[in-house]
Design an enzyme around this catalytic site. Structure first.
Site: not given
Ligand code: MRU
Length: 372
Positions: A75, A224, A265, A276
């Site tokens: 995240g 996730q 991200d 994601k």
């Molecule tokens: O690969 P991840 O689990 O780190 O991906 C996370 C996401 O895509 C979240 O939606 C994003 O980081 C926002 S977290 C507040």
């Protein structure tokens, strides 16, 4: 051995919340996803959820880089906090070094940490902030500079906590009671230091007595949504339904979804938003069904150095996560796999950004400037 000035993250976040929001203590108990323990970092190993809640301790840069790459911590905001705390933990044994050696170690650690994952800007942002503190105080003795860096990492953590609550509050003007909210991946407490971004909107709605129903996309390949979003919403007593990613269109067509809220991200200056993998498809489906599509993100996720989303670096993951993700082979050995971890949703699909500075609507080139 803990440092001389051991200041663990408080077990309860209530006082911080009260000061920052001036409201009575909310009912939602933030998950302690990551905390600072005086000389090391403690965090939930998210790869073990939902089967078991196991905490791990991190003291070195290789340990932190491995934890970030393996998604033990993940995240965007959470990996920023992890990077900053990881840097301080790794520097703890260097406090008695000569100044030059301390700064050299800092630079070596910082450059390893900032590239642990490329897409979420929060990681490089947090390490950049730590670097600037070191540069500004380069004349300090290493032990004192270490303490200053510790303060900075704790500030990043506390600021993120406050931002997640403000995001949750800003969302309330678009969340009516009895809403069905669809989310993708996990943008909750497990992805930040507080209530999350997308899920902060649901937590605050729930606190305000709104009856909401959250639909959590399962989120292939690492799940996730079903492993983490469903787990944390159930802990908070929020009505959550897991759907397979390929059920999203049908659920929208059935009229179950009133709005989509996802995290991000990295968001470019024009409002193109990386999140994601699969988020872009959800945005297209939302548009087709006339459903508003919101991106919830703190200002630390906006990267004004990038003009459009085409410039956002997209991480590619190990094929094994697709072919034998949780131990069972689900695709033939040796098959070609394309597995980007993120995609970019063009700004034209985004109804609004729910940020710590409030709700931001198009035209984003102009309106996002408030976050600079
Ligand atoms: O690969 P991840 O689990 O780190 O991906 C996370 C996401 O895509 C979240 O939606 C994003 O980081 C926002 S977290 C507040």
């Amino acid at each position: 051995m803990p440092g001389k000035r051991s200041r663990p993250t408080p077990a309860s976040f209530e006082p911080v919340r009260e000061t920052l929001t001036n409201r009575p203590p909310p009912k939602t108990v933030a998950i302690e996803t990551i905390s600072w323990r005086g000389d090391h970092v403690r965090m939930i190993d998210q790869t073990r959820l939902p089967e078991e809640r196991v905490e791990i301790e991190i003291r070195t840069v290789p340990e932190m880089v491995e934890a970030i790459r393996a998604l033990r911590i993940r995240g965007a905001p959470a990996i920023g906090i992890a990077g900053a705390m990881g840097l301080v933990a790794a520097l703890h044994p260097h406090r008695d070094d000569e100044s030059e050696a301390f700064l050299e170690a800092l630079e070596g650690y910082a450059s390893e940490l900032e590239v642990a994952r490329p897409t979420a800007v929060n990681l490089a942002w947090a390490i950049g902030r730590m670097r600037r503190v070191a540069e500004e105080h380069a004349d300090m003795a290493p032990a004192a500079l270490w303490e200053r860096l510790e303060d900075e990492a704790l500030a990043i953590h506390a600021e993120d906590l406050a931002m997640s609550r403000r995001i949750g509050e800003a969302a309330q003007e678009v969340i009516a009671s009895h809403s069905g909210i669809l989310t993708h991946c996990n943008a909750g407490g497990l992805a930040t230091s507080g209530l999350g971004t997308a899920l902060a909107c649901a937590y605050v709605a729930h606190e305000q007595g709104k009856r909401i129903r959250v639909f959590a996309d399962e989120t292939r390949p690492l799940l996730q949504g079903s492993r983490l979003t469903a787990w944390e919403l159930m802990q908070a007593g929020i009505d959550v339904t897991v759907i397979c990613d390929d059920t999203t269109a049908a659920t929208m067509a059935k009229g179950e979804i009133d709005l989509v809220i996802v995290g991000a991200d990295r968001v470019a200056a024009n409002g193109d938003a990386a999140n994601k993998i699969g988020t872009y498809g959800v945005a297209i489906l939302a548009k087709e069904h006339g459903i508003p599509f919101y991106v919830a993100a703190p200002r630390t996720t906006f990267d004004f150095a990038l003009r459009t989303g085409a410039e956002i670096p997209i991480e590619e993951r190990d094929p094994v996560e697709v072919t034998a993700g949780f131990g069972r082979r689900t695709a033939p050995e040796g098959v070609k796999v394309y597995s980007p971890a993120f995609d970019v949703t063009p700004a034209r699909y985004v109804t609004g950004f729910i940020t710590d500075a409030g709700l931001v609507r198009p035209p984003y080139e102009e309106t996002l400037q408030v976050l600079r």
